[in-house]
Design a protein around this motif. Structure first.
Motif, PDB file in Angstrom:
ATOM      1  N   MET A   1     -15.311  -5.724 -10.636  1.00  0.00           N
ATOM      2  CA  MET A   1     -15.192  -5.570  -9.197  1.00  0.00           C
ATOM      3  C   MET A   1     -15.674  -6.840  -8.513  1.00  0.00           C
ATOM      4  SD  MET A   1     -17.229  -2.953  -6.730  1.00  0.00           S
ATOM      5  CE  MET A   1     -16.864  -1.586  -7.805  1.00  0.00           C
ATOM      6  N   ASP A   2     -14.969  -7.244  -7.534  1.00  0.00           N
ATOM      7  CA  ASP A   2     -15.409  -8.413  -6.792  1.00  0.00           C
ATOM      8  C   ASP A   2     -16.293  -7.989  -5.643  1.00  0.00           C
ATOM      9  OD1 ASP A   2     -12.588  -7.596  -5.671  1.00  0.00           O
ATOM     10  OD2 ASP A   2     -13.665  -8.584  -4.048  1.00  0.00           O
ATOM     11  N   ASP A   3     -16.894  -8.972  -4.979  1.00  0.00           N
ATOM     12  CA  ASP A   3     -17.805  -8.684  -3.883  1.00  0.00           C
ATOM     13  C   ASP A   3     -17.186  -8.993  -2.546  1.00  0.00           C
ATOM     14  OD1 ASP A   3     -20.000  -7.603  -5.148  1.00  0.00           O
ATOM     15  OD2 ASP A   3     -20.764  -9.558  -5.766  1.00  0.00           O
ATOM     16  N   THR A   4     -15.860  -8.884  -2.432  1.00  0.00           N
ATOM     17  CA  THR A   4     -15.220  -9.070  -1.146  1.00  0.00           C
ATOM     18  C   THR A   4     -15.664  -7.953  -0.215  1.00  0.00           C
ATOM     19  OG1 THR A   4     -13.305 -10.026  -2.219  1.00  0.00           O
ATOM     20  CG2 THR A   4     -13.008  -9.246   0.026  1.00  0.00           C
ATOM     21  N   HIS A   5     -16.075  -8.332   1.011  1.00  0.00           N
ATOM     22  CA  HIS A   5     -16.612  -7.340   1.930  1.00  0.00           C
ATOM     23  C   HIS A   5     -15.664  -7.136   3.093  1.00  0.00           C
ATOM     24  CE1 HIS A   5     -20.230  -7.462  -0.363  1.00  0.00           C
ATOM     25  NE2 HIS A   5     -20.342  -8.767  -0.172  1.00  0.00           N
ATOM     26  N   ILE A   6     -15.391  -5.893   3.368  1.00  0.00           N
ATOM     27  CA  ILE A   6     -14.560  -5.541   4.507  1.00  0.00           C
ATOM     28  C   ILE A   6     -15.331  -4.559   5.356  1.00  0.00           C
ATOM     29  CG2 ILE A   6     -12.390  -4.498   5.247  1.00  0.00           C
ATOM     30  CD1 ILE A   6     -11.161  -5.343   2.615  1.00  0.00           C
ATOM     31  N   ALA A   7     -15.560  -4.904   6.611  1.00  0.00           N
ATOM     32  CA  ALA A   7     -16.247  -3.981   7.513  1.00  0.00           C
ATOM     33  C   ALA A   7     -15.299  -2.853   7.870  1.00  0.00           C
ATOM     34  CB  ALA A   7     -16.703  -4.716   8.770  1.00  0.00           C
ATOM     35  N   LEU A   8     -15.691  -1.632   7.609  1.00  0.00           N
ATOM     36  CA  LEU A   8     -14.812  -0.488   7.804  1.00  0.00           C
ATOM     37  C   LEU A   8     -15.147   0.235   9.089  1.00  0.00           C
ATOM     38  CD1 LEU A   8     -14.761   1.041   4.217  1.00  0.00           C
ATOM     39  CD2 LEU A   8     -13.181  -0.598   5.204  1.00  0.00           C
TER      40      LEU A   8
ATOM     41  N   PHE B   1      -3.102   4.385  -8.390  1.00  0.00           N
ATOM     42  CA  PHE B   1      -3.692   4.420  -7.050  1.00  0.00           C
ATOM     43  C   PHE B   1      -5.104   4.984  -7.155  1.00  0.00           C
ATOM     44  CE2 PHE B   1      -4.506   7.089  -3.248  1.00  0.00           C
ATOM     45  CZ  PHE B   1      -4.611   6.067  -2.319  1.00  0.00           C
ATOM     46  N   LYS B   2      -6.035   4.325  -6.505  1.00  0.00           N
ATOM     47  CA  LYS B   2      -7.404   4.820  -6.518  1.00  0.00           C
ATOM     48  C   LYS B   2      -8.170   4.241  -5.341  1.00  0.00           C
ATOM     49  CE  LYS B   2      -9.116   1.163  -9.624  1.00  0.00           C
ATOM     50  NZ  LYS B   2      -9.818   0.902 -10.896  1.00  0.00           N
ATOM     51  N   PRO B   3      -9.232   4.952  -4.901  1.00  0.00           N
ATOM     52  CA  PRO B   3     -10.120   4.353  -3.913  1.00  0.00           C
ATOM     53  C   PRO B   3     -10.847   3.167  -4.546  1.00  0.00           C
ATOM     54  CG  PRO B   3     -10.476   6.719  -4.071  1.00  0.00           C
ATOM     55  CD  PRO B   3      -9.632   6.323  -5.225  1.00  0.00           C
ATOM     56  N   ARG B   4     -11.028   2.128  -3.797  1.00  0.00           N
ATOM     57  CA  ARG B   4     -11.781   0.983  -4.300  1.00  0.00           C
ATOM     58  C   ARG B   4     -13.259   1.294  -4.187  1.00  0.00           C
ATOM     59  NH1 ARG B   4     -13.450  -4.122  -1.886  1.00  0.00           N
ATOM     60  NH2 ARG B   4     -13.765  -5.658  -3.524  1.00  0.00           N
ATOM     61  N   SER B   5     -13.977   1.201  -5.305  1.00  0.00           N
ATOM     62  CA  SER B   5     -15.357   1.649  -5.364  1.00  0.00           C
ATOM     63  C   SER B   5     -16.326   0.521  -5.034  1.00  0.00           C
ATOM     64  CB  SER B   5     -15.675   2.189  -6.767  1.00  0.00           C
ATOM     65  OG  SER B   5     -14.800   3.219  -7.108  1.00  0.00           O
TER      66      SER B   5
ATOM     67  N   SER C   1     -29.591   6.432 -17.978  1.00  0.00           N
ATOM     68  CA  SER C   1     -28.326   7.156 -18.177  1.00  0.00           C
ATOM     69  C   SER C   1     -27.497   7.174 -16.906  1.00  0.00           C
ATOM     70  CB  SER C   1     -28.596   8.586 -18.652  1.00  0.00           C
ATOM     71  OG  SER C   1     -29.179   9.378 -17.618  1.00  0.00           O
ATOM     72  N   MET C   2     -28.161   7.220 -15.750  1.00  0.00           N
ATOM     73  CA  MET C   2     -27.423   7.190 -14.489  1.00  0.00           C
ATOM     74  C   MET C   2     -26.791   5.816 -14.278  1.00  0.00           C
ATOM     75  SD  MET C   2     -26.436   9.052 -11.962  1.00  0.00           S
ATOM     76  CE  MET C   2     -27.504  10.474 -12.255  1.00  0.00           C
ATOM     77  N   ILE C   3     -27.533   4.760 -14.578  1.00  0.00           N
ATOM     78  CA  ILE C   3     -26.978   3.402 -14.460  1.00  0.00           C
ATOM     79  C   ILE C   3     -25.796   3.229 -15.408  1.00  0.00           C
ATOM     80  CG2 ILE C   3     -27.469   0.956 -14.829  1.00  0.00           C
ATOM     81  CD1 ILE C   3     -30.365   1.574 -14.001  1.00  0.00           C
TER      82      ILE C   3
ATOM     83  N   LYS D   1     -18.073   4.070 -15.032  1.00  0.00           N
ATOM     84  CA  LYS D   1     -17.076   4.666 -14.144  1.00  0.00           C
ATOM     85  C   LYS D   1     -16.610   3.711 -13.058  1.00  0.00           C
ATOM     86  CE  LYS D   1     -16.928   8.878 -15.882  1.00  0.00           C
ATOM     87  NZ  LYS D   1     -15.690   9.499 -16.394  1.00  0.00           N
ATOM     88  N   PHE D   2     -17.509   2.846 -12.575  1.00  0.00           N
ATOM     89  CA  PHE D   2     -17.184   2.013 -11.424  1.00  0.00           C
ATOM     90  C   PHE D   2     -17.209   0.514 -11.711  1.00  0.00           C
ATOM     91  CE2 PHE D   2     -18.824   5.935  -9.468  1.00  0.00           C
ATOM     92  CZ  PHE D   2     -17.764   6.229  -8.623  1.00  0.00           C
ATOM     93  N   HIS D   3     -17.619   0.130 -12.908  1.00  0.00           N
ATOM     94  CA  HIS D   3     -17.698  -1.298 -13.263  1.00  0.00           C
ATOM     95  C   HIS D   3     -18.522  -2.067 -12.230  1.00  0.00           C
ATOM     96  CE1 HIS D   3     -14.595  -0.266 -16.155  1.00  0.00           C
ATOM     97  NE2 HIS D   3     -13.868   0.222 -15.171  1.00  0.00           N
ATOM     98  N   ILE D   4     -19.655  -1.511 -11.892  1.00  0.00           N
ATOM     99  CA  ILE D   4     -20.478  -2.083 -10.830  1.00  0.00           C
ATOM    100  C   ILE D   4     -21.326  -3.232 -11.375  1.00  0.00           C
ATOM    101  CG2 ILE D   4     -22.346  -1.576  -9.205  1.00  0.00           C
ATOM    102  CD1 ILE D   4     -21.312   1.322  -9.217  1.00  0.00           C
TER     103      ILE D   4
END
Length: 779
Positions: free
Chosen positions: A1-8, A128-132, A166-168, A174-177
């Motif tokens: 995942m990249d760190d591109t930021h979009i103000a929503l 198609f998926k929400p971007r996490s 385990s949570m990390i 799941k999110f490749h954070i």
């Protein structure tokens, strides 16, 4: 995942779409004449992306991924074009659907496309998926600095660090954070200052976190209770705390280090919500019960906490509150009534959270271990509603996990959950029952579709129908229909209550001129041949529709609804209208609480007008409130900039003069678009009834909605341009038992397309309802 930021902006989400390929196109006649193809993607009719052109040899492969921002109910259109010449293109076909309804697991999907220019269909593949975007503060404490003390120390635990890890690991899979998105504090790193600073610097002041991003706060460790300082509003004069590593030690100045009280935690969450939005999840695997219970496992609870100083963390827990409200700060671990976050807790308030040896002799918290295992089985965590998640956890011995918070019906981490309410089934000596009763509109004969147990994010297949037999206020027994084949009901099956009305409650619709695309839906609405027998008459007026309403309530207060755009799927709209009318008109004929409940409308004023960087806080303006009359107009004035009252907001107080503890529900019915909104819903089954019974020689109990302890947003009455007045309906339901009334809510259907011995007998369950009519006028 990249760190591109979009103000929503509020209501918007980030999504990712990959257009993969199209198979079967090479068999269409037009394909042999083309020079290539490309795909366009449109949201709400506006094109937002175009793929590169691929040549016309064989089936095309684009494998083009892009991200975009949209509302969850926006329409998605994917169009495929063939290029015939440099200046000519031909539409080959397209796929359309609401983003809310498109499968967003991130797995490859195939949709058959009816070719526009030939009779040969082809298949489009896409993902198609929400971007996490998820950030977290993860805390796990096994070792405590004071554990070696002979007296008053905190005994060590063994599974908290493993729970945190385990949570990390789960979220990383799941999110490749990125690791920088997590701040992990364990054992000696999880001091009191470090935990509070983690909130401040890693979350609240983190410029990489945009408003609306998902935020997780996870805590595994000891919980405790301390004597409440004088002036603190606390149940049983006790404050609940979490225990940092250095609690019950002394700092360099010789001052004792205390636990972190619930009101401090609540203040940090309130501030975090103000800066970053309410997409906040708190998971707590600890407990706060002071009882000693012999059982297998180790309790994550410790007693003997020192009394807390009155000024402890005042700068944190009083943030954003006017001085008059400081003594009324909510008490109760992490304040389940707050709208800032959703809390997933390991146990009830009076239970203990246990850690047990799990697989491979590893010690883990029973709650976290079950939660992580359940989440790991799901393909897409962003389609799970919080409440459904807890509902699907396997039973835990001696503890009952809780899901609290006003936003618990939302999807996990801000995702898109769009699944109907499924009710639990229980078998009592061969008789099935489910927790849906008279208060939800169930009558004898109401059918329930029985669904086999399945994953959280998928509605499993229907295996048969049972119908309501004996109906009680909050539950009913179920029986098989005599005409149905026998079927086996496996453990874990759920019941779905489909739209169903008795004959007298079926919406009767007359449409002029008739429309062939609108067919009757049995037990929901019927199309009649005369306006005289109709509840709703729909007439075409040029390019718009007019709705004329003749049902028992609307004809009197809101008869006409004009200038409605023609709907491509009017049948779906009529399902929503039927749902609206049914729940607006029904009630308890016996009216057991008549004259014992009072609702008063209060004009509010902002108490912190000079604090422009903080959220506005409203309190009554000092004027006498307006007691609301039942079933007749209560006139309120629309907000108007011309009169300087564009910031005029209102709140409600509900008073209980009865001798029963009550759970109240305020539901607003808007006849201008047939939406049903929850204005107040008790936050959790485990809380005390918000309206306690009136005792002899005592004042009646009162619940404040829109201000005070209910912590619900204040509300405002407005009028659209050119509209001199409008009407809305507020319904108050009360119940002696907690009920999940969220099944009543709906968006505007105009957007659908888009054993023995002595035993005290239990008190009889009751419920009641009132309707208040608001007529909004211009000053």
């Amino acid at each position: 995942m990249d760190d591109t930021h979009i103000a929503l902006a509020p209501g918007f989400c980030q999504f990712e779409l990959t257009v993969i390929d199209a198979t079967g196109l090479c068999k269409t006649p037009i394909w042999s004449q083309s020079q290539g193809s490309y795909v366009t993607v449109a949201i709400g009719g506006k094109q937002i992306h175009e793929t590169p052109i691929v040549d016309g040899r064989g089936d095309p492969e684009w494998k083009d991924t892009f991200q975009f921002v949209a509302k969850r109910d926006d329409e998605l259109t994917i169009s495929i074009y063939a290029i015939k010449s440099s200046n000519s293109k031909t539409l080959l076909g397209k796929v359309e659907g609401s983003l809310e309804k498109v499968d967003c697991t991130g797995d490859e999907m195939s949709r058959e496309v009816s070719a526009t220019q030939s009779g040969t269909p082809f298949t489009l593949k896409f993902r198609f998926k929400p971007r996490s975007r998820l950030f977290g503060l993860i805390i796990g404490i096994d070792k405590y600095q004071s554990s070696s003390n002979q007296s008053g120390g905190i005994h060590n635990l063994r599974g908290c660090k493993a729970d945190a890890q385990s949570m990390i690991d789960l979220l990383s899979r799941k999110f490749h954070i990125r690791s920088s998105h997590f701040l992990c504090l364990a054992d000696e790193r999880a001091t009191r200052n470090a935990i509070i600073n983690g909130f401040q610097h890693h979350l609240i002041e983190n410029n990489n976190i945009e408003r609306g991003d998902a935020i997780l706060v996870f805590y595994a460790g000891h919980g405790s209770r301390a004597a409440a300082p004088k002036g603190w509003n606390a149940d049983e004069k006790k404050v609940e705390t979490i225990c940092p590593y250095d609690e019950r030690t002394f700092d360099c100045d010789g001052k004792e280090i205390f636990g972190i009280p619930d009101r401090t935690f609540g203040g940090l969450l309130r501030k975090l919500c103000s800066f970053k939005g309410d997409n906040i999840t708190v998971i707590c695997d600890s407990c706060h019960s002071g009882g000693n219970t012999r059982m297998l496992g180790v309790a994550r609870e410790v007693g003997g906490a020192s009394p807390l100083p009155e000024e402890l963390d005042k700068d944190i827990w009083s943030w954003g509150l006017p001085p008059a409200a400081e003594s009324k700060v909510h008490i109760g671990f992490l304040d389940v009534t707050m709208s800032s976050h959703v809390l997933l807790a390991a146990c009830r308030h009076n239970e203990v959270a246990l850690e047990n040896a799990s697989t491979k002799s590893m010690v883990r918290g029973a709650f976290t271990h079950s939660l992580v295992n359940l989440l790991d089985e799901e393909k897409d965590l962003t389609r799970i509603a919080y409440s459904a998640l807890i509902d699907r956890l396997p039973p835990l011995e001696n503890q009952h996990p809780q899901c609290n918070g006003k936003n618990k019906a939302r999807a996990l981490f801000g995702g898109v959950a769009n699944h109907p309410k499924l009710f639990k089934l229980s078998n009592h000596c061969g008789t099935y029952r489910t927790e849906a009763g008279d208060i939800l509109g169930v009558v004898q004969g109401t059918p329930f579709a029985i669904n086999a147990p399945g994953g959280i994010t998928s509605l499993s297949s229907e295996i048969g129908i049972l119908e309501a037999d004996a109906v009680f206020p909050h539950w009913c027994t179920l029986r098989r229909r005599s005409t149905d084949m026998e079927f086996t009901i496996p453990p874990g099956a759920r019941a779905l209550m489909p739209p169903w009305r008795q004959a007298a409650n079926v919406l009767k619709v007359f449409i002029e001129p008739p429309r062939d695309d609108v067919q009757c839906v049995e037990h929901v609405f019927s199309v009649v041949n005369s306006p005289k027998s109709a509840d709703l008459v729909i007439r075409t007026r040029g390019d718009t529709l007019q709705y004329e309403r003749f049902d028992s309530i609307m004809w009197k207060y809101a008869r006409l609804l004009d200038d409605i755009p023609p709907e491509p799927n009017l049948s779906d709209v009529l399902k929503g209208v039927s749902h609206f009318n049914f729940h607006l008109s029904r009630g308890n004929i016996g009216q057991p609480l008549k004259q014992l409940i009072e609702v008063v409308l209060h004009p509010l004023t902002q108490s912190n007008p000079d604090q422009i960087s903080e959220e506005a806080i409203y309190i009554p303006n000092g004027h006498t409130g307006m007691p609301l009359a039942v079933d007749r107009e209560n006139v309120v004035f629309a907000a108007s900039e011309a009169n300087g009252d564009h910031d005029q907001f209102y709140g409600l107080s509900v008073t209980n003069n009865s001798g029963r503890h009550l759970f109240p529900y305020l539901v607003y019915f808007d006849p201008s678009d047939y939406s049903i909104q929850s204005w107040y819903h008790p936050p959790a089954e485990t809380i005390a009834a918000p309206l306690p019974a009136r005792r002899n020689d005592s004042r009646p109990s009162e619940l404040k909605v829109g201000y005070g302890q209910a912590d619900v947003d204040a509300f405002q009455f407005t009028l659209a341009d050119g509209i001199p007045e409008d009407v809305g309906f507020l319904r108050l339901f009360v119940s002696t038992t907690y009920v999940d009334m969220s099944v009543l809510e709906q968006q505007s259907p105009f957007l659908v397309s888009r054993g023995g011995g002595m035993k005290k007998p239990p008190a009889m369950d009751i419920w009641d309802a009132w309707t208040y009519v608001f007529k909004t006028v211009r000053r």
